[in-house]
Write a protein that holds these residues in place. Structure first.
Motif, PDB file in Angstrom:
ATOM      1  N   LEU A 327       0.884  -1.224  -0.046  1.00  0.00           N
ATOM      2  CA  LEU A 327      -0.001  -0.095   0.055  1.00  0.00           C
ATOM      3  C   LEU A 327       0.866   1.197   0.006  1.00  0.00           C
ATOM      4  O   LEU A 327       1.765   1.219   0.891  1.00  0.00           O
ATOM      5  N   THR A 379       1.242  -4.970   3.769  1.00  0.00           N
ATOM      6  CA  THR A 379      -0.022  -5.273   4.424  1.00  0.00           C
ATOM      7  C   THR A 379      -0.289  -6.896   4.206  1.00  0.00           C
ATOM      8  O   THR A 379       0.414  -7.455   3.631  1.00  0.00           O
ATOM      9  N   CYS A 385      -5.498  -3.368   3.437  1.00  0.00           N
ATOM     10  CA  CYS A 385      -5.127  -1.841   2.859  1.00  0.00           C
ATOM     11  C   CYS A 385      -6.423  -1.059   3.250  1.00  0.00           C
ATOM     12  O   CYS A 385      -5.920   0.128   3.529  1.00  0.00           O
TER      13      CYS A 385
END
Length: 400
Positions: A327, A379, A385
Motif C-alpha cells: 500500500l 499489508t 489495505c
C-alpha cells in the motif's frame, strides 16, 4: 498424421524407469475453497534437472541409431530442454552441444554445462538460437533434438499423464502449462486414451499465446511478438506434430495474465514451500484467475522449478503487489516535532509494516504548517489495505 498412442507412452515409461522419478502429488488445500473441490499439484519441478523435459529428451535420444549417436546431438533452449538434453546425453554416453540465448539465466547455463553439454551462447531471442542450432546440425551432422515437435518427445512427456491417472484416479480436469505443446499433447494422448472424459486444459501466458489463434485458423500461426516472464512457455509458433495433438485431443486452451503468474509463483512458495518458475506455475495462475471454472478434482502440473534467484526476487515483489499486499499513500500532517513518529507508531498499531518513508515540506498543495509524508507499507492483503486507509482518515489524517 498418426497421433501418439497409449502403448507408445507406456513403452516410454518402461524406458524411463530408473532414469526419471515418479514425482509427488501435493494436495493444495488452500485452493479447495476457491474451486469447491480437491486441487492437486503434480510436482514436476522436483523432477531430475528441475523440469519434465528429461522425460522427452531421454526418450528421443535413446531412440537414435548407433550411427546417429556417433554424430552427437544438438539442441536449442532457454534452459529446461537444454538441461534435459544434456543429462540424457550424458547418461547414454552421447556427445551433446546446446545453444542458449545470450541472456540465458546463469543458473541454467551452469547446470547445463554441469550435466556435460558443450554450451554456446547465440541470439537475443530463442528463435535466433534455434536457427543457429539447426545450422550447426547441418554443418556437423549432429542430430537436432527438437524441444517439443517430435513423436518421441511427446511420448516421453505423456508419461506424466500416466502417473497422474494412477495418483489421482478420480481426476476430472488436468491443467497443463503450454508453450510449444509437447507436454500438453503428451498428457492428452495418455489421458484421452485411457479416460476420455477427463478434461485436459492447456494454459498459456496471454502475451505469448500462439495456440488460440492457431486453433482458430486451423493451422499453426506465428505470433508477431512475445512478452512474458514465463520464458519456458514463450513459443512463437506451434510445430505441426504438437499442433496435431493439441487440436485433436486438448479440450481447451486458456490464457493467464502476468499478475496471475506472479501470484501463482508466490503462492507455491509461501503456501506449498515449492520453488516454481513462472512457466511451471501457469496452471496455478489459471486456478487463481478463473475461480470455479474447472471441474474438480483438478490436477495442476507444476512443470518446472528452474528460476533465476534475481528474477525470483522480482516476481515475489510483483506477486505481492498483484495480491494487494503493498500500500502506497501520502498523508498531510502538522509540521511539528513528533508528528512523523506519531504517524509511524499509529501505522504500526494497525499491523502494517513500514517499508519506506519520504518526508517533504516542499509542495505547492501544502498549507502553511503542513508536511507531506509518503509511506510504502506491507499489508496482509486488499482488505487490510482498506482498513489501514480508513483508520488513518478516521484518526484525522488527510490521505492523498
Amino acid at each position: 498424421m498418426e497421433l501418439v498412442g497409449v502403448e507408445k507412452i507406456r513403452e516410454a515409461r518402461r524406458l524411463l524407469e530408473g532414469v526419471t522419478r515418479i514425482t509427488p502429488m501435493e494436495h493444495a488445500r488452500d485452493l479447495r475453497d476457491v474451486h469447491g473441490g480437491p486441487v492437486y499439484l503434480k510436482c514436476e519441478n522436483l523432477q531430475r534437472t528441475g523440469s519434465f523435459k528429461i522425460r522427452g529428451a531421454y526418450t528421443r535420444i535413446h531412440g537414435l541409431s548407433a550411427e546417429e549417436r556417433a554424430r552427437g546431438v544438438v539442441a536449442a533452449s532457454a534452459g529446461n530442454h537444454a538441461q534435459g538434453v544434456a543429462l540424457a546425453s550424458s547418461l547414454l554416453g552421447i556427445r551433446s552441444t546446446v545453444f542458449m540465448p545470450t541472456r540465458a539465466p546463469l543458473p541454467k547455463l551452469a547446470a547445463t554445462r554441469g550435466y556435460g553439454a558443450d554450451v554456446h551462447l547465440h541470439g537475443a531471442v530463442l528463435e535466433e538460437t534455434l536457427a543457429e542450432a539447426i545450422a550447426f546440425s547441418e554443418r556437423t551432422g549432429a542430430v537436432f533434438i527438437h524441444p517439443f515437435d517430435h513423436v518421441d518427445i511427446i511420448a516421453g512427456q505423456g508419461t506424466v499423464g500416466l502417473e497422474i491417472l494412477e495418483q489421482v484416479p478420480e481426476v476430472a480436469t488436468i491443467l497443463v502449462a503450454t508453450g510449444g505443446g509437447g507436454l500438453v499433447g503428451g498428457v492428452a494422448s495418455a489421458v484421452k486414451g485411457l479416460k476420455p472424459d477427463v478434461r485436459v486444459v492447456g494454459v498459456q501466458a496471454e502475451h505469448a499465446a500462439a495456440f488460440p489463434p492457431s486453433l482458430a485458423a486451423g493451422e499453426p500461426v506465428r505470433l508477431a511478438e512475445l512478452q512474458t516472464m514465463a520464458d519456458g512457455i514463450a513459443v512463437g509458433k506451434p510445430g505441426p506434430v504438437s499442433y496435431a495433438h493439441v487440436s485433436s485431443l486438448v479440450d481447451e486452451v486458456v490464457t493467464v495474465t502476468e499478475e496471475a503468474l506472479s501470484r501463482a509463483v508466490l503462492l507455491c512458495l509461501e503456501r506449498r514451500k515449492l520453488v516454481v518458475e513462472p512457466a511451471g506455475a501457469a496452471p496455478v495462475a489459471a486456478l487463481l484467475q478463473h475461480p470455479g471454472a474447472f471441474e474438480t478434482p483438478v490436477v495442476a502440473i507444476l512443470s518446472g522449478g528452474n528460476v533465476d534467484p534475481v528474477l525470483l526476487l522480482q516476481i515475489i515483489q510483483h506477486g505481492m503487489t498483484a495480491g494487494g499486499r503493498y500500500l502506497k499513500l501520502r498523508l498531510r500532517v502538522p509540521d511539528r516535532p513528533g508528528s512523523l513518529v506519531s504517524v509511524l507508531s499509529y501505522v504500526s498499531g494497525l499491523g502494517a509494516n513500514v517499508l519506506d518513508v519520504e518526508h517533504s515540506r516542499i509542495s505547492g498543495n501544502l498549507a502553511l504548517g503542513e508536511v507531506d509524508v509518503a509511506l510504502a507499507l506491507e499489508t496482509r492483503g486488499p482488505t487490510h489495505c482498506e482498513q489501514v486507509t480508513t483508520a488513518l482518515q478516521q484518526a484525522g489524517y488527510t490521505v492523498v
